[in-house]
Design a protein around this motif. Structure first.
Motif, PDB file in Angstrom:
ATOM      1  N   SER A  22     -11.235   9.722 -36.322  1.00  0.00           N
ATOM      2  CA  SER A  22     -12.460   9.993 -37.072  1.00  0.00           C
ATOM      3  C   SER A  22     -13.237  11.144 -36.444  1.00  0.00           C
ATOM      4  O   SER A  22     -13.764  12.009 -37.157  1.00  0.00           O
ATOM      5  CB  SER A  22     -13.319   8.727 -37.115  1.00  0.00           C
ATOM      6  OG  SER A  22     -14.548   8.978 -37.750  1.00  0.00           O
ATOM      7  N   ARG A  24     -11.976  13.612 -34.633  1.00  0.00           N
ATOM      8  CA  ARG A  24     -11.228  14.845 -34.895  1.00  0.00           C
ATOM      9  C   ARG A  24     -11.506  15.364 -36.310  1.00  0.00           C
ATOM     10  O   ARG A  24     -11.714  16.575 -36.522  1.00  0.00           O
ATOM     11  CB  ARG A  24      -9.733  14.594 -34.715  1.00  0.00           C
ATOM     12  CG  ARG A  24      -8.887  15.838 -34.994  1.00  0.00           C
ATOM     13  CD  ARG A  24      -7.402  15.558 -34.947  1.00  0.00           C
ATOM     14  NE  ARG A  24      -6.965  15.310 -33.575  1.00  0.00           N
ATOM     15  CZ  ARG A  24      -6.567  14.139 -33.124  1.00  0.00           C
ATOM     16  NH1 ARG A  24      -6.562  13.084 -33.944  1.00  0.00           N
ATOM     17  NH2 ARG A  24      -6.181  13.982 -31.874  1.00  0.00           N
ATOM     18  N   THR A  25     -11.526  14.427 -37.260  1.00  0.00           N
ATOM     19  CA  THR A  25     -11.777  14.828 -38.645  1.00  0.00           C
ATOM     20  C   THR A  25     -13.161  15.464 -38.794  1.00  0.00           C
ATOM     21  O   THR A  25     -13.323  16.483 -39.480  1.00  0.00           O
ATOM     22  CB  THR A  25     -11.673  13.597 -39.563  1.00  0.00           C
ATOM     23  OG1 THR A  25     -10.356  13.038 -39.454  1.00  0.00           O
ATOM     24  CG2 THR A  25     -11.919  13.996 -41.011  1.00  0.00           C
ATOM     25  N   LYS A  26     -14.161  14.865 -38.154  1.00  0.00           N
ATOM     26  CA  LYS A  26     -15.519  15.397 -38.265  1.00  0.00           C
ATOM     27  C   LYS A  26     -15.651  16.743 -37.563  1.00  0.00           C
ATOM     28  O   LYS A  26     -16.270  17.673 -38.090  1.00  0.00           O
ATOM     29  CB  LYS A  26     -16.523  14.402 -37.681  1.00  0.00           C
ATOM     30  CG  LYS A  26     -16.706  13.144 -38.534  1.00  0.00           C
ATOM     31  CD  LYS A  26     -17.732  12.234 -37.898  1.00  0.00           C
ATOM     32  CE  LYS A  26     -18.003  11.008 -38.770  1.00  0.00           C
ATOM     33  NZ  LYS A  26     -16.808  10.159 -38.906  1.00  0.00           N
ATOM     34  N   GLU A  28     -13.393  18.922 -36.934  1.00  0.00           N
ATOM     35  CA  GLU A  28     -12.609  19.968 -37.598  1.00  0.00           C
ATOM     36  C   GLU A  28     -13.039  20.163 -39.050  1.00  0.00           C
ATOM     37  O   GLU A  28     -12.549  21.067 -39.719  1.00  0.00           O
ATOM     38  CB  GLU A  28     -11.124  19.609 -37.546  1.00  0.00           C
ATOM     39  CG  GLU A  28     -10.556  19.629 -36.128  1.00  0.00           C
ATOM     40  CD  GLU A  28      -9.110  19.184 -36.078  1.00  0.00           C
ATOM     41  OE1 GLU A  28      -8.589  18.773 -37.138  1.00  0.00           O
ATOM     42  OE2 GLU A  28      -8.502  19.250 -34.987  1.00  0.00           O
ATOM     43  N   GLY A  29     -13.969  19.282 -39.519  1.00  0.00           N
ATOM     44  CA  GLY A  29     -14.418  19.384 -40.903  1.00  0.00           C
ATOM     45  C   GLY A  29     -15.897  19.650 -41.006  1.00  0.00           C
ATOM     46  O   GLY A  29     -16.357  20.788 -40.847  1.00  0.00           O
ATOM     47  N   ASP A  30     -16.690  18.558 -41.246  1.00  0.00           N
ATOM     48  CA  ASP A  30     -18.128  18.720 -41.493  1.00  0.00           C
ATOM     49  C   ASP A  30     -18.858  19.399 -40.347  1.00  0.00           C
ATOM     50  O   ASP A  30     -19.705  20.271 -40.562  1.00  0.00           O
ATOM     51  CB  ASP A  30     -18.762  17.346 -41.755  1.00  0.00           C
ATOM     52  CG  ASP A  30     -18.258  16.738 -43.067  1.00  0.00           C
ATOM     53  OD1 ASP A  30     -17.718  17.514 -43.879  1.00  0.00           O
ATOM     54  OD2 ASP A  30     -18.401  15.522 -43.246  1.00  0.00           O
ATOM     55  N   GLN A  32     -17.892  21.501 -38.335  1.00  0.00           N
ATOM     56  CA  GLN A  32     -17.520  22.904 -38.124  1.00  0.00           C
ATOM     57  C   GLN A  32     -17.862  23.762 -39.337  1.00  0.00           C
ATOM     58  O   GLN A  32     -18.334  24.887 -39.200  1.00  0.00           O
ATOM     59  CB  GLN A  32     -16.022  23.003 -37.819  1.00  0.00           C
ATOM     60  CG  GLN A  32     -15.576  24.405 -37.441  1.00  0.00           C
ATOM     61  CD  GLN A  32     -14.137  24.419 -36.978  1.00  0.00           C
ATOM     62  OE1 GLN A  32     -13.426  23.443 -37.085  1.00  0.00           O
ATOM     63  NE2 GLN A  32     -13.701  25.551 -36.461  1.00  0.00           N
ATOM     64  N   ASP A  33     -17.634  23.212 -40.525  1.00  0.00           N
ATOM     65  CA  ASP A  33     -17.817  24.012 -41.737  1.00  0.00           C
ATOM     66  C   ASP A  33     -19.225  23.894 -42.320  1.00  0.00           C
ATOM     67  O   ASP A  33     -19.700  24.818 -42.970  1.00  0.00           O
ATOM     68  CB  ASP A  33     -16.796  23.568 -42.798  1.00  0.00           C
ATOM     69  CG  ASP A  33     -15.362  23.768 -42.302  1.00  0.00           C
ATOM     70  OD1 ASP A  33     -15.152  24.660 -41.450  1.00  0.00           O
ATOM     71  OD2 ASP A  33     -14.465  23.020 -42.750  1.00  0.00           O
ATOM     72  N   ARG A  39     -24.676  19.639 -40.778  1.00  0.00           N
ATOM     73  CA  ARG A  39     -23.894  19.823 -39.545  1.00  0.00           C
ATOM     74  C   ARG A  39     -24.501  19.008 -38.405  1.00  0.00           C
ATOM     75  O   ARG A  39     -23.775  18.399 -37.603  1.00  0.00           O
ATOM     76  CB  ARG A  39     -23.853  21.295 -39.170  1.00  0.00           C
ATOM     77  CG  ARG A  39     -22.916  21.603 -38.007  1.00  0.00           C
ATOM     78  CD  ARG A  39     -22.804  23.088 -37.774  1.00  0.00           C
ATOM     79  NE  ARG A  39     -21.826  23.379 -36.720  1.00  0.00           N
ATOM     80  CZ  ARG A  39     -21.555  24.605 -36.264  1.00  0.00           C
ATOM     81  NH1 ARG A  39     -22.199  25.652 -36.785  1.00  0.00           N
ATOM     82  NH2 ARG A  39     -20.669  24.767 -35.307  1.00  0.00           N
ATOM     83  N   ALA A  42     -23.490  15.427 -38.862  1.00  0.00           N
ATOM     84  CA  ALA A  42     -22.087  15.226 -38.487  1.00  0.00           C
ATOM     85  C   ALA A  42     -21.930  15.159 -36.973  1.00  0.00           C
ATOM     86  O   ALA A  42     -21.192  14.314 -36.447  1.00  0.00           O
ATOM     87  CB  ALA A  42     -21.225  16.353 -39.062  1.00  0.00           C
TER      88      ALA A  42
END
Length: 227
Positions: A22, A24-26, A28-30, A32-33, A39, A42
């Motif tokens: 979970s 890693r997903t955050k 690499e996702g929310d 970061q983007d 942000r 997240a």
């Protein structure tokens, strides 16, 4: 229900892996983007999950104490790998916090650009430098506070681990004492059974002797009276 000595360790390790996935997903996702408050939210969720993952590692360290020595090396290796993953994502989280701080600094009104003829005006290099320094100091202070809290948590976990180890030794000593008491009770029970058996044997012998004596008395009386 699995009652093997490694069941709880495996359960905590599985929870740890889910939390790390979970995180890693955050990251690499929310985290970061996304931008702005999304942000920040997240990254706050990442911090909470990092704390949970840290707790899972502490539970794994506690449970490994109850694993047989023959199995323990492989589980110690798994704990080291989990700690390495945790430290890597903690470092990545700090980097993204720093990136967010720099982005906020550059997005502040009057700090992203503009010029002024006044050497110490609101948009001058001096103002930007002071604002950047203050922001970096604030970020550094937050990181130090986080590190202090992490160290305090680690010390508390170590104290809990030592306390649990002491309690485990007390339980083992109590169990050994109970086993010795059980052995003593078994021996005493065997001795009592032997004594009871001998008592019955003695009663039987005594009764037989009395019967023989009565029989002899009757024979003597019969001989006296009828002869």
């Amino acid at each position: 229900m699995d009652t093997s000595p490694t069941a709880l360790f495996d359960s905590y390790e599985q929870d740890f892996k889910q939390i790390i996935q979970s995180i890693r997903t955050k990251l690499e996702g929310d985290a970061q983007d996304a931008q702005g408050e999304q942000r920040k939210a997240a990254l706050r969720r990442v911090e909470m999950e990092l704390d949970e993952a840290d707790e899972m590692v502490s539970q794994m360290e506690i449970e490994i104490q109850g694993i047989p020595q023959s199995l323990r090396p492989s589980y110690q290796t798994r704990i080291k790998a989990s700690k390495a993953d945790l430290q890597r994502f903690k470092k990545l989280s700090k980097e993204q916090h720093a990136q967010l701080s720099r982005a906020e600094l550059l997005s502040r009104p009057g700090l992203a650009g503009g010029t002024s003829d006044e050497p110490y005006g609101a948009t001058s290099d001096r103002t930007r430098l002071l604002a950047g320094t203050a922001l970096l100091e604030d970020g550094s202070r937050r990181l130090q506070d986080s590190q202090r809290i992490a160290l305090e948590t680690e010390e508390q976990g170590a104290d809990i681990l030592r306390s649990l180890r002491g309690q485990r030794e007390q339980i083992q000593n109590a169990r050994d004492t109970l086993q010795r008491a059980d052995t003593s009770i078994d021996r005493a029970s065997g001795t009592l059974k032997k004594m009871i058996r001998r008592m019955y044997q003695q009663r039987f012998v005594t009764g037989a002797i009395i019967a023989v004596l009565v029989l002899l008395i009757l024979i003597i009386l019969w001989a006296k009276l009828w002869r």
